[in-house]
Design a protein around this motif. Structure first.
Motif, PDB file in Angstrom:
ATOM      1  N   PHE B  99       0.824  -1.207   0.000  1.00 23.41           N
ATOM      2  CA  PHE B  99       0.000   0.000   0.000  1.00 23.41           C
ATOM      3  C   PHE B  99       0.857   1.255   0.000  1.00 23.41           C
ATOM      4  CE2 PHE B  99      -2.859  -3.205   1.469  1.00 23.41           C
ATOM      5  CZ  PHE B  99      -4.073  -2.839   0.932  1.00 23.41           C
ATOM      6  N   GLN B 100       0.206   2.338  -0.421  1.00 23.31           N
ATOM      7  CA  GLN B 100       0.886   3.626  -0.556  1.00 23.31           C
ATOM      8  C   GLN B 100       1.628   4.011   0.723  1.00 23.31           C
ATOM      9  OE1 GLN B 100      -1.538   6.365  -2.653  1.00 23.31           O
ATOM     10  NE2 GLN B 100      -0.173   8.078  -2.398  1.00 23.31           N
ATOM     11  N   ALA B 103       0.891   0.606   5.277  1.00 26.16           N
ATOM     12  CA  ALA B 103      -0.220  -0.078   5.941  1.00 26.16           C
ATOM     13  C   ALA B 103       0.246  -1.213   6.836  1.00 26.16           C
ATOM     14  CB  ALA B 103      -1.264  -0.579   4.930  1.00 26.16           C
ATOM     15  N   LEU B 104       1.419  -1.038   7.453  1.00 26.65           N
ATOM     16  CA  LEU B 104       1.850  -2.021   8.450  1.00 26.65           C
ATOM     17  C   LEU B 104       0.988  -1.844   9.698  1.00 26.65           C
ATOM     18  CD1 LEU B 104       5.710  -1.640   8.077  1.00 26.65           C
ATOM     19  CD2 LEU B 104       4.259  -3.450   7.161  1.00 26.65           C
ATOM     20  N   PHE B 105       0.748  -2.947  10.410  1.00 25.51           N
ATOM     21  CA  PHE B 105      -0.015  -2.852  11.652  1.00 25.51           C
ATOM     22  C   PHE B 105       0.905  -2.297  12.725  1.00 25.51           C
ATOM     23  CE2 PHE B 105      -1.866  -6.552   9.366  1.00 25.51           C
ATOM     24  CZ  PHE B 105      -2.994  -5.881   8.954  1.00 25.51           C
ATOM     25  N   ASP B 106       0.576  -1.114  13.246  1.00 21.82           N
ATOM     26  CA  ASP B 106       1.568  -0.480  14.112  1.00 21.82           C
ATOM     27  C   ASP B 106       1.578  -1.052  15.520  1.00 21.82           C
ATOM     28  OD1 ASP B 106      -0.082   2.461  13.026  1.00 21.82           O
ATOM     29  OD2 ASP B 106      -0.914   0.987  14.402  1.00 21.82           O
ATOM     30  N   SER B 107       0.616  -1.927  15.832  1.00 23.42           N
ATOM     31  CA  SER B 107       0.669  -2.572  17.146  1.00 23.42           C
ATOM     32  C   SER B 107       1.468  -3.876  17.110  1.00 23.42           C
ATOM     33  CB  SER B 107      -0.749  -2.844  17.640  1.00 23.42           C
ATOM     34  OG  SER B 107      -1.432  -3.662  16.726  1.00 23.42           O
ATOM     35  N   PHE B 116       1.859 -12.211   9.911  1.00 19.00           N
ATOM     36  CA  PHE B 116       0.416 -12.071  10.139  1.00 19.00           C
ATOM     37  C   PHE B 116      -0.470 -12.915   9.214  1.00 19.00           C
ATOM     38  CE2 PHE B 116      -3.670  -9.949   9.928  1.00 19.00           C
ATOM     39  CZ  PHE B 116      -3.958  -9.761  11.257  1.00 19.00           C
ATOM     40  N   PRO B 117      -0.287 -12.824   7.875  1.00 18.13           N
ATOM     41  CA  PRO B 117      -1.173 -13.622   7.009  1.00 18.13           C
ATOM     42  C   PRO B 117      -1.047 -15.119   7.276  1.00 18.13           C
ATOM     43  CG  PRO B 117       0.057 -12.006   5.737  1.00 18.13           C
ATOM     44  CD  PRO B 117       0.658 -12.014   7.109  1.00 18.13           C
ATOM     45  N   GLU B 120      -2.789 -15.932  10.712  1.00 18.41           N
ATOM     46  CA  GLU B 120      -4.244 -15.810  10.707  1.00 18.41           C
ATOM     47  C   GLU B 120      -4.922 -16.737   9.712  1.00 18.41           C
ATOM     48  OE1 GLU B 120      -6.062 -14.090  12.787  1.00 18.41           O
ATOM     49  OE2 GLU B 120      -4.325 -13.252  13.821  1.00 18.41           O
ATOM     50  N   ARG B 165       5.852  -8.585   3.577  1.00 17.14           N
ATOM     51  CA  ARG B 165       4.511  -9.054   3.934  1.00 17.14           C
ATOM     52  C   ARG B 165       3.704  -9.367   2.681  1.00 17.14           C
ATOM     53  NH1 ARG B 165       0.484  -5.269   7.286  1.00 17.14           N
ATOM     54  NH2 ARG B 165       0.313  -4.320   5.241  1.00 17.14           N
TER      55      ARG B 165
END
Ligand SMILES: Nc1ncnc2c1ncn2[C@@H]1O[C@H](COP(=O)(O)OP(=O)(O)O)[C@@H](O)[C@H]1O
Ligand SMILES: [Mg+2]
Lengths: 259, 275
Positions: B99-100, B103-107, B116-117, B120, B165
């Motif tokens: 993503f531009q 869009a990394l999950f900051d937590s 993550f993928p 999950e 990712r």
């Protein structure tokens, strides 16, 4: 002719937009509820939210409850003394807390603390495309982000309300009995004798409704934050204001229905 | 070469993605205006254009983050325009997206973001997940940063994490939205090279959105120039870069594109190849 029809057209457009927005609001909850029931189950997500909404709010709730109880003890004692019925202090404090102030104040405090955080977190995830990133990974963002928060709120709110009630009753005891000298024995005996299961149920129902409302509104506002610089702050403000207003409106409605 | 049409018969599978007459409106604003585009398999197709012209919106249609008002999308020759959500999840597995803004999950830490993928969506054992994540992080030159949070690393490193990712589920098609925006020229060059190497090593088809011209042309095979919701130029990178189109030249020179230039109704020299 245009200046005649234009206001009517605008009114119509406004009405349609409002109804559509209400529909989106409802569909959002329906989806979150459906995904809470459908597999895959991720209990650890809900547990994490219970910590954030519930456990992390306990200190604040205790503090506010104690302060509220103290004020109730003071005001209650002074008022009841005029009628010579200081013995009823425990009953009055407990009824006011269990039926009204416990659920309402706990909900308002959790809105300020956890509801705003919910809206801000989801808002920034939306604005920075983290929500899209979930979708791309074939993870449903409503199921992953919204459902656990709603479940967690439904579990946390009644528990926080219960803590609020109990701490408040002791706060009232500390001031009313400890400081002002209301009769000690009748304080708790009065509560035991006069507080009915119906009173407790009323408070419980309220806290459940408030929990649902707060999680629903705050998630919705955050999830639909606009992709611009002020998007997150605007969503957070709207979430807190709308939640607070709805809590008070629901409270009146539920009081009149459950009375 | 056959021209793309709405019928499903005899779809060529030389193309990873084919977009046919795609139109998308937001309210009354037409953001995509009958966009037709083909992205050949195993090559990088780059979409350039001034900001706000609709590049991100087009990219998000390719993996169904947004749905079109009309037009068709074919992935590997399969018409995916009207698939259900469940079927879309299957097609989505073919895509990796950067993503531009990363869009990394900051937590989550760098490691958790890349994992993550897998965590999950799969039932892989922990050791296997760790192995794959380390392999991908090594491929983007990020060993040793596993336990940092996105806020603790530089913009260039964030892009690398996002790329790792995007690659973790071994996609066939890579969508990249402005992977070098906000980076200095040296870092941009390094990211461009990394993208090219990765794409060639894995034989990926890639769609790259950028306004980092002319640098991005070095790693492009096909180039589409997008302007006001339309594909104005499309072709091999060499042809497009030498196209004699005043608006494209103004864009390359970094000039504000004047409104009157548009009113000249200049015909671009290169049309979409397929017409
Ligand atoms: N979700 C949306 N709602 C309304 N308008 C949008 C939305 N997404 C993009 N737009 C509009 O579409 C146009 C193109 O946006 P975008 O594709 O992000 O441009 P860029 O080429 O810079 O990536 C912009 O004018 C933007 O305002
Ligand atoms: Mg963009």
């Amino acid at each position: 002719m245009n200046f005649l029809t234009e206001p009517i057209r605008l009114l119509g457009a406004q009405t349609i937009e409002s109804v559509a927005a209400l529909g989106r609001f409802g569909i959002f909850l329906a989806m979150a509820a459906a995904y809470a029931i459908l597999p895959p189950y991720k209990p650890r997500l809900a547990i994490r939210q219970i910590r954030l909404i519930g456990a992390d709010s306990v200190f604040l709730i205790t503090l506010i409850a104690w302060a509220t109880g103290m004020v109730l003890g003071l005001q209650g004692y002074n008022t009841l003394r005029r009628f010579g019925s200081e013995a009823a202090l425990g009953t009055v404090v407990a009824l006011v807390l269990v039926r009204e102030l416990g659920p309402v104040l706990a909900a308002l405090m959790v809105t300020a603390r956890a509801g705003s955080a919910m809206a801000a977190e989801l808002g920034s995830m939306q604005v920075t495309e983290q929500v899209d990133a979930l979708t791309v990974m074939a993870i449903n963002p409503i199921q992953y982000l919204v459902s656990p928060r709603i479940v967690a709120a439904l579990i946390s709110f009644p528990l926080l309300t219960a803590i609020f009630d109990v701490v408040g009753i002791f706060g009232g005891y500390a001031v009313g009995v400890g400081l002002m000298g209301a009769p000690a024995a009748s304080y708790f005996n009065g509560i035991v004798d006069n507080l009915t299961p119906h009173d407790v149920a009323t408070g419980l129902w309220k806290s459940l409704v408030f929990g649902l409302t707060v999680a629903w509104v705050c998630c919705y506002k955050g999830y639909h934050a606009a992709r611009m610089a002020t998007g997150v702050s605007q969503a957070t403000t709207e979430a807190v204001v709308l939640s607070s207003v709805l809590i008070l409106l629901w409270d009146y409605f539920l009081t009149s229905v459950l009375l | 070469m056959t021209s793309p049409s709405a019928d499903n018969a005899n779809r060529s599978t030389d193309y990873a993605i084919e977009v046919w007459e795609l139109t998308r409106r937001f309210g009354s604003q037409v953001v995509l205006d009958r966009v037709t585009l083909r992205c050949p398999r195993g090559l990088i197709t780059t979409i350039v254009g001034p900001s706000g012209c609709g590049k991100t919106v087009l990219l998000k249609h390719l993996n169904f983050l947004l749905r079109p008002n009309s037009g068709k999308i074919f992935i590997d020759g399969e018409d995916v325009t009207s698939l259900s959500w469940r079927e879309l999840d299957r097609v989505r597995q073919k895509f990796g997206m950067l993503f531009q803004a990363g869009a990394l999950f900051d937590s989550l830490t760098v490691f958790e973001n890349v994992a993550f993928p897998l965590v999950e969506r799969t039932r892989l054992p922990r050791s296997e997940i760790e192995r794959r994540v380390r392999e991908k992080l090594a491929a983007v030159g990020l060993e040793g940063a596993e336990h940092k949070y996105p806020s603790e690393i530089s913009g260039g490193m964030q892009k690398r994490v996002a790329l790792a990712r995007a690659l973790i589920q071994d996609p066939q098609i890579l969508l990249l939205d402005e992977p070098t925006t906000g980076l200095d020229p040296t870092r941009s060059g390094a990211i461009h090279n990394l993208i090219r190497q990765t794409q060639q090593r894995l034989g990926l088809s890639a769609v790259l959105v950028s306004h980092d011209v002319p640098q991005v042309f070095h790693i492009s095979d096909k180039v589409a120039f997008m302007y006001k919701g339309k594909i104005r130029l499309y072709g091999d990178v060499g042809d497009v870069t030498h196209a004699d189109d005043p608006i494209f030249k103004a864009f390359l020179a970094g000039e504000e594109i004047a409104e009157d230039e548009e009113s000249l109704q200049t015909k671009p020299t290169l049309r979409v190849e397929a017409r």
